[in-house]
Scaffold this motif. Structure first.
Motif, PDB file in Angstrom:
ATOM      1  N   ALA A   1       0.839  -1.209   0.000  1.00 44.34           N
ATOM      2  CA  ALA A   1       0.000   0.000   0.000  1.00 44.34           C
ATOM      3  C   ALA A   1       0.868   1.250   0.000  1.00 44.34           C
ATOM      4  O   ALA A   1       0.582   2.230  -0.701  1.00 44.34           O
ATOM      5  CB  ALA A   1      -0.937  -0.006   1.211  1.00 44.34           C
ATOM      6  N   GLN A   2       1.943   1.216   0.788  1.00 39.83           N
ATOM      7  CA  GLN A   2       2.817   2.389   0.872  1.00 39.83           C
ATOM      8  C   GLN A   2       3.540   2.638  -0.464  1.00 39.83           C
ATOM      9  O   GLN A   2       3.649   3.776  -0.920  1.00 39.83           O
ATOM     10  CB  GLN A   2       3.849   2.184   1.986  1.00 39.83           C
ATOM     11  N   PHE A   3       4.009   1.561  -1.076  1.00 39.42           N
ATOM     12  CA  PHE A   3       4.697   1.657  -2.370  1.00 39.42           C
ATOM     13  C   PHE A   3       3.786   2.309  -3.415  1.00 39.42           C
ATOM     14  O   PHE A   3       4.211   3.182  -4.177  1.00 39.42           O
ATOM     15  CB  PHE A   3       5.105   0.251  -2.828  1.00 39.42           C
ATOM     16  N   ILE A   4       2.540   1.899  -3.419  1.00 40.41           N
ATOM     17  CA  ILE A   4       1.554   2.417  -4.383  1.00 40.41           C
ATOM     18  C   ILE A   4       1.217   3.873  -4.056  1.00 40.41           C
ATOM     19  O   ILE A   4       1.143   4.724  -4.950  1.00 40.41           O
ATOM     20  CB  ILE A   4       0.276   1.535  -4.346  1.00 40.41           C
ATOM     21  N   ARG A   5       1.042   4.169  -2.778  1.00 37.44           N
ATOM     22  CA  ARG A   5       0.659   5.513  -2.353  1.00 37.44           C
ATOM     23  C   ARG A   5       1.766   6.517  -2.675  1.00 37.44           C
ATOM     24  O   ARG A   5       1.501   7.611  -3.160  1.00 37.44           O
ATOM     25  CB  ARG A   5       0.337   5.519  -0.848  1.00 37.44           C
TER      26      ARG A   5
ATOM     27  N   LYS B   1      11.802  -8.030  -4.962  1.00 33.73           N
ATOM     28  CA  LYS B   1      11.168  -7.462  -6.164  1.00 33.73           C
ATOM     29  C   LYS B   1      10.771  -6.011  -5.937  1.00 33.73           C
ATOM     30  O   LYS B   1      10.890  -5.179  -6.854  1.00 33.73           O
ATOM     31  CB  LYS B   1       9.951  -8.303  -6.564  1.00 33.73           C
ATOM     32  N   MET B   2      10.317  -5.680  -4.731  1.00 34.02           N
ATOM     33  CA  MET B   2       9.931  -4.290  -4.449  1.00 34.02           C
ATOM     34  C   MET B   2      11.158  -3.373  -4.475  1.00 34.02           C
ATOM     35  O   MET B   2      11.066  -2.231  -4.934  1.00 34.02           O
ATOM     36  CB  MET B   2       9.209  -4.203  -3.111  1.00 34.02           C
ATOM     37  N   ALA B   3      12.276  -3.883  -3.990  1.00 29.53           N
ATOM     38  CA  ALA B   3      13.506  -3.078  -4.020  1.00 29.53           C
ATOM     39  C   ALA B   3      13.909  -2.801  -5.478  1.00 29.53           C
ATOM     40  O   ALA B   3      14.299  -1.691  -5.839  1.00 29.53           O
ATOM     41  CB  ALA B   3      14.629  -3.800  -3.276  1.00 29.53           C
ATOM     42  N   LYS B   4      13.790  -3.825  -6.308  1.00 30.95           N
ATOM     43  CA  LYS B   4      14.100  -3.690  -7.730  1.00 30.95           C
ATOM     44  C   LYS B   4      13.137  -2.693  -8.399  1.00 30.95           C
ATOM     45  O   LYS B   4      13.553  -1.830  -9.178  1.00 30.95           O
ATOM     46  CB  LYS B   4      13.962  -5.076  -8.385  1.00 30.95           C
ATOM     47  N   ASN B   5      11.857  -2.821  -8.079  1.00 28.01           N
ATOM     48  CA  ASN B   5      10.870  -1.899  -8.651  1.00 28.01           C
ATOM     49  C   ASN B   5      11.065  -0.467  -8.156  1.00 28.01           C
ATOM     50  O   ASN B   5      10.795   0.484  -8.884  1.00 28.01           O
ATOM     51  CB  ASN B   5       9.445  -2.377  -8.332  1.00 28.01           C
ATOM     52  N   ALA B   6      11.521  -0.330  -6.911  1.00 30.25           N
ATOM     53  CA  ALA B   6      11.753   1.020  -6.373  1.00 30.25           C
ATOM     54  C   ALA B   6      12.884   1.709  -7.150  1.00 30.25           C
ATOM     55  O   ALA B   6      12.855   2.919  -7.370  1.00 30.25           O
ATOM     56  CB  ALA B   6      12.082   0.950  -4.885  1.00 30.25           C
ATOM     57  N   ARG B   7      13.869   0.920  -7.580  1.00 30.85           N
ATOM     58  CA  ARG B   7      14.949   1.494  -8.407  1.00 30.85           C
ATOM     59  C   ARG B   7      14.457   1.798  -9.821  1.00 30.85           C
ATOM     60  O   ARG B   7      14.851   2.781 -10.424  1.00 30.85           O
ATOM     61  CB  ARG B   7      16.134   0.514  -8.487  1.00 30.85           C
ATOM     62  N   LYS B   8      13.597   0.928 -10.330  1.00 34.50           N
ATOM     63  CA  LYS B   8      13.091   1.076 -11.710  1.00 34.50           C
ATOM     64  C   LYS B   8      12.091   2.232 -11.802  1.00 34.50           C
ATOM     65  O   LYS B   8      12.013   2.922 -12.821  1.00 34.50           O
ATOM     66  CB  LYS B   8      12.422  -0.247 -12.127  1.00 34.50           C
ATOM     67  N   TYR B   9      11.297   2.388 -10.767  1.00 38.01           N
ATOM     68  CA  TYR B   9      10.270   3.439 -10.748  1.00 38.01           C
ATOM     69  C   TYR B   9      10.467   4.350  -9.549  1.00 38.01           C
ATOM     70  O   TYR B   9       9.713   4.263  -8.570  1.00 38.01           O
ATOM     71  CB  TYR B   9       8.863   2.814 -10.672  1.00 38.01           C
TER      72      TYR B   9
ATOM     73  N   ALA C   1      10.001   7.095  -6.930  1.00 39.45           N
ATOM     74  CA  ALA C   1       8.716   7.706  -6.592  1.00 39.45           C
ATOM     75  C   ALA C   1       8.555   9.093  -7.177  1.00 39.45           C
ATOM     76  O   ALA C   1       7.486   9.478  -7.636  1.00 39.45           O
ATOM     77  CB  ALA C   1       8.540   7.726  -5.070  1.00 39.45           C
ATOM     78  N   ASP C   2       9.630   9.884  -7.181  1.00 35.76           N
ATOM     79  CA  ASP C   2       9.492  11.262  -7.664  1.00 35.76           C
ATOM     80  C   ASP C   2       9.311  11.355  -9.168  1.00 35.76           C
ATOM     81  O   ASP C   2       8.702  12.288  -9.674  1.00 35.76           O
ATOM     82  CB  ASP C   2      10.682  12.115  -7.192  1.00 35.76           C
ATOM     83  N   GLN C   3       9.841  10.382  -9.917  1.00 35.78           N
ATOM     84  CA  GLN C   3       9.712  10.416 -11.388  1.00 35.78           C
ATOM     85  C   GLN C   3       8.421   9.742 -11.887  1.00 35.78           C
ATOM     86  O   GLN C   3       7.990  10.002 -13.011  1.00 35.78           O
ATOM     87  CB  GLN C   3      10.886   9.702 -12.054  1.00 35.78           C
ATOM     88  N   TYR C   4       7.864   8.852 -11.095  1.00 35.80           N
ATOM     89  CA  TYR C   4       6.720   8.078 -11.569  1.00 35.80           C
ATOM     90  C   TYR C   4       5.428   8.441 -10.827  1.00 35.80           C
ATOM     91  O   TYR C   4       4.474   7.682 -10.849  1.00 35.80           O
ATOM     92  CB  TYR C   4       7.002   6.581 -11.482  1.00 35.80           C
ATOM     93  N   LYS C   5       5.427   9.608 -10.213  1.00 26.65           N
ATOM     94  CA  LYS C   5       4.247  10.046  -9.472  1.00 26.65           C
ATOM     95  C   LYS C   5       3.048  10.173 -10.437  1.00 26.65           C
ATOM     96  O   LYS C   5       3.083  10.980 -11.358  1.00 26.65           O
ATOM     97  CB  LYS C   5       4.533  11.399  -8.826  1.00 26.65           C
ATOM     98  N   GLY C   6       2.047   9.360 -10.219  1.00 23.22           N
ATOM     99  CA  GLY C   6       0.823   9.472 -11.005  1.00 23.22           C
ATOM    100  C   GLY C   6       0.927   8.992 -12.443  1.00 23.22           C
ATOM    101  O   GLY C   6       0.034   9.238 -13.239  1.00 23.22           O
ATOM    102  N   ARG C   7       2.024   8.357 -12.786  1.00 22.82           N
ATOM    103  CA  ARG C   7       2.129   7.819 -14.149  1.00 22.82           C
ATOM    104  C   ARG C   7       2.934   6.525 -14.172  1.00 22.82           C
ATOM    105  O   ARG C   7       3.791   6.306 -13.321  1.00 22.82           O
ATOM    106  CB  ARG C   7       2.758   8.837 -15.101  1.00 22.82           C
ATOM    107  N   TYR C   8       2.647   5.709 -15.156  1.00 23.62           N
ATOM    108  CA  TYR C   8       3.353   4.436 -15.292  1.00 23.62           C
ATOM    109  C   TYR C   8       4.398   4.553 -16.379  1.00 23.62           C
ATOM    110  O   TYR C   8       4.382   5.446 -17.200  1.00 23.62           O
ATOM    111  CB  TYR C   8       2.357   3.323 -15.626  1.00 23.62           C
TER     112      TYR C   8
END
Lengths: 116, 116, 116, 116
Positions: free
Chosen positions: C17-21, D99-107, D109-116
């Motif tokens: 939830a936090q990751f998505i938020r 996987k979340m750590a990998k995704n956090a590097r790939k996306y 938070a500041d660059q992917y805010k509100g977009r995929y």
């Protein structure tokens, strides 16, 4: 270049059968594996649309590059579906007509107009 | 009764298009929903084979009743795939030929004989 | 490093939830899109096994690299499944217990020993 | 009644393992079959949402009966995902964190805010 207008379903089935035979892949193309392959490719088609809304998904495929990508995924699904019909020896046209007749009885046009 | 030998891909596409139009269902048949529908039906096809092994899956479809059930699932997949081609306005035969040519380069018959 | 032994389902749900938020992605994570995402990732997991037989699929995952690849796909499926539970506000543990109780009635252990 | 707050992932895994063992179903629960089972159940979850749009899919699950139906499908997906983790002997919490750590590097938070 042959198109849908001048190509029979049987012609496409024979092309797929030959492609598989030339590689000696019939051994992998049993119903179980082919059902997995169809579903896997269906997943790849979905991947193009999973975060867009319905109307934008129509827009998206107007872009020639996006349309080409989507055409490849649909081709993969169909290639495995045709190979499934070959492996199981079933006539696609007859199967489709039988199912459409059943659906026509289940969803009469006058009662299901604009709703599911 | 028409069969795969005397039925063009375009003829099947027109039949599906008419079925959808008569029910005013084009509004639901956008690329996103159709990709979901194809994948859902692919899941139903897989359901027939998920606990059997590969060779028994070939046996299974020799039974006429099992074959008929599987034919219905394949028909569902194809109906939505044809509707997808209609919605996106793409020629299935061309898409399939393009993808097969690409796969023939990726998997040369002499190098991929009997293996993936 | 936390493991399954000391991590509650709720803790994992909160992390997702936090990751998505943090990315403001709740707008994309509605039930429709999440069901597509789960199915798409399930397709990617299947892709690893579509041409191998059942017993070799057990061998395959003993290789550390193959196991790591498969672990990533399972993590993707679970991440979206947890996000689905968040979006719909449903308790996974209760849902699983309810379904297992139903399945225990449907498949009594003494009648379904070794068969489906 | 145990809930997500007081249930560890390992506890759920053990319950599933016991259910499978009591029925002597480990023979069917290999990685190939389980990947098919997860995908099949994901297809059933999608079936609830394939003709609704994104926002209405949120509304739909507010109805208690619809929510209960959807909870069953999610439970099926998770039951097979947990069984997959058991069959492959992999720690879900570690896989998800990796996987979340990998995704956090790939996306980021500041660059992917509100977009995929």
């Amino acid at each position: 270049m042959p198109t849908d207008e001048d190509t029979t379903v049987a012609a496409l089935r024979r092309e797929i059968a030959q492609f598989i035979r030339e590689r000696d892949w019939e051994q992998f193309h049993d119903p179980k594996n082919l059902s997995m392959a169809i579903a896997t490719e269906a997943g790849e088609l979905m991947e193009h649309f999973r975060w867009v809304k319905n109307d934008p998904s129509r827009e998206q495929v107007r872009d020639p590059q996006a349309k080409a990508a989507v055409a490849e995924e649909l081709a993969d699904i169909l290639a495995f579906a045709l190979s499934f019909a070959n492996a199981v020896n079933l006539d696609i046209t007859s199967a489709l007509h039988a199912k459409m007749a059943k659906n026509a009885r289940k969803y009469p046009a006058d009662q299901y107009k604009g709703r599911y």
